[in-house]
Design an enzyme around this catalytic site. Structure first.
Site, mmCIF file in Angstrom:
data_model
loop_
_atom_site.group_PDB
_atom_site.id
_atom_site.type_symbol
_atom_site.label_atom_id
_atom_site.label_comp_id
_atom_site.label_asym_id
_atom_site.label_seq_id
_atom_site.Cartn_x
_atom_site.Cartn_y
_atom_site.Cartn_z
ATOM 1 N N GLU A 1 0.565 3.614 4.852
ATOM 2 C CA GLU A 1 -0.911 3.426 4.119
ATOM 3 C C GLU A 1 -0.880 5.432 4.305
ATOM 4 O OE1 GLU A 1 -3.127 -0.566 3.196
ATOM 5 O OE2 GLU A 1 -3.756 1.094 4.644
ATOM 6 N N CYS A 2 -1.132 5.977 3.433
ATOM 7 C CA CYS A 2 -1.446 7.398 2.986
ATOM 8 C C CYS A 2 -0.701 8.120 4.083
ATOM 9 C CB CYS A 2 -2.987 7.415 2.836
ATOM 10 S SG CYS A 2 -4.178 8.598 2.874
#
Length: 459
Positions: A333-334
């Protein structure tokens, strides 16, 4: 029924000092010997890090948008079990929630779901008698129980007396008046406060200063009495335990350390509950993945700040690339997305994705109602999920459409091009998810990891 005393710390808007007050209260009560449970409304990862330092237990998030309002009570019961007091820090202004959705996701909604009294923190640095109108307006609007005020950044004894008299005019007790204090300030950068894990020694000192400030400036007995006035909460504690844990306890590595500080406590709990042995790997320090790793989960953080150090750790970068090459499940994520790219601001990263990442001046922020476009370790294609974006970077290309037919883009949502990268064994995107709202995520990841463990042992 849950009988944990609880109070919500709110404000008229961001910047009034909610984190200062909430962290100070947690630390002050902990110093008194109370077991305190810290919570944060919304998707924020950074404030819970300071809460955790103050309370000595994980800071947790209560986000009705990502987990559903029906899960707030159970998550609160789970996170506050065995404690004497819960302090819930709000998000933005008291009634600010998801744009265009009324009070959904707001501090007021969470306070109502928990049946908790609210204390309003007001930055009084430029306030006089007009503070009475502000407090009266917030108490009159909505249905939450606004039970008191804590004045922040008060300038002098005379200023404090004026503010107290004004609040008394509208029948709202002042529970504390905190003076301006540079010692409690936490430094910020492009996404807000610098996480506590990145400045451990300074953060510990700052939290100690906050405890002393709260103890000297707030009526702790009155706040505790107010928290004890909260009625019993009808909620069954949330449980991360799976009804069908995967066999063999496959090792699932979770990235941690200063570069990857964004993680909800429930993620590791769900993975363990699904049958995994959860081990942390610090990409700034560790040159190898944990022994027998069969899956990797990389959350958010600030790899852009540590790009040189991450790039210099070539042994771990190669290990991650090898893990992906043999089809072990990877979820990023991210910050994890950036680390998996070929480069970040021109510096070599893991090279799992044929993409380049770089910093930008633009902040991308907000909830997203997303549809999975490709099968991945998280979801089958067509699944719907609500997540959150929060970054000042960009990735070129934006999505994995060029991966077809082996894979493709991870997500689509209204008003944006497809985003992220997904294959049956990998998912990397900007979208942050709170797995407690979809426990099947952990089960899918661990089941796939267990299958890889069996295949690996046969090989």
């Amino acid at each position: 029924m849950v009988n944990v005393p609880r109070v919500v710390i709110a404000a008229p808007a961001s910047g009034h000092g909610k984190t200062t007050v909430a962290t100070g209260l947690l630390a002050a009560y902990a110093a008194r010997g109370l077991k305190v449970a810290p919570f944060k409304v919304g998707p924020d990862y950074i404030d819970p890090g300071y809460h955790s330092l103050a309370a000595g237990r994980p800071g947790r998030n209560l986000d009705p948008v990502m987990v559903g309002e029906e899960t707030i009570g159970p998550l609160f019961a789970h996170g506050s079990a065995g404690t004497d007091l819960a302090v819930v820090e709000g998000v933005m202004g008291l009634y600010d929630g998801r744009t265009g959705a009324g009070d959904t996701g707001s501090t007021a909604q969470v306070a109502s779901l928990l049946g908790a009294p609210v204390i309003l923190v007001v930055d009084a640095a430029a306030q006089g008698r007009s503070v009475a109108a502000l407090v009266h307006g917030f108490r009159s609007f909505g249905t939450v129980r606004l039970a008191g005020v804590i004045l922040n950044r008060v300038g002098s004894d005379r200023h404090e007396a004026l503010l107290r008299e004004a609040c008394e005019e509208v029948g709202t007790p002042v529970l504390g008046a905190m003076r301006r204090a540079d010692a409690v300030a936490a430094p910020s950068r492009h996404l807000g406060l610098i996480p506590a894990a990145e400045r451990r020694a300074e953060a510990v000192a700052s939290v100690a200063a906050l405890a002393a400030l709260a103890a000297s400036s707030v009526d702790l007995d009155a706040v505790l009495a107010l928290a004890r006035s909260a009625p019993p909460l009808a909620a069954t504690p949330w449980s991360p335990a799976s009804g069908n844990p995967a066999p063999g306890r496959p090792v699932v590595a979770i990235a941690g350390g200063p570069a990857f500080t964004f993680a909800y406590a429930e993620t590791a709990e769900l993975l363990a509950g699904a049958g995994a042995e959860v081990v942390t790997v610090d990409p700034l320090r560790d040159e190898a993945l944990p022994e027998h790793t069969r899956a990797l989960v990389v959350g958010g953080g600030f790899p852009e700040v540590y790009a040189a150090e991450l790039s210099a750790n070539e042994p771990l970068r190669l290990a991650v690339a090898s893990l992906a090459a043999v089809g072990m499940p990877i979820v990023a994520e991210c910050a994890g997305l950036l680390w998996l790219c070929r480069t970040l601001d021109g510096k070599p990263m893991c090279g799992v994705l044929d993409a380049e990442a770089e910093m930008t001046p633009t902040l991308t922020l907000g909830y997203r109602d997303a549809v999975a476009l490709s099968d991945s370790p998280l979801f089958p294609a067509g699944s719907r999920i609500t997540g959150h974006e929060f970054h000042r970077t960009t990735v070129h290309p934006r999505s994995g459409l060029l991966l077809e037919p082996a894979g493709g883009a991870a997500w689509a949502w209204r008003g944006a091009d497809p985003e992220g990268f997904a294959t049956p064994t990998l998912q990397a995107s900007y979208l942050h998810l709170h797995w407690a709202g979809n426990p099947s995520i952990a089960q899918r990841v661990v089941t796939q990891a267990a299958a890889q463990a069996i295949t690996g042992s046969r090989g």
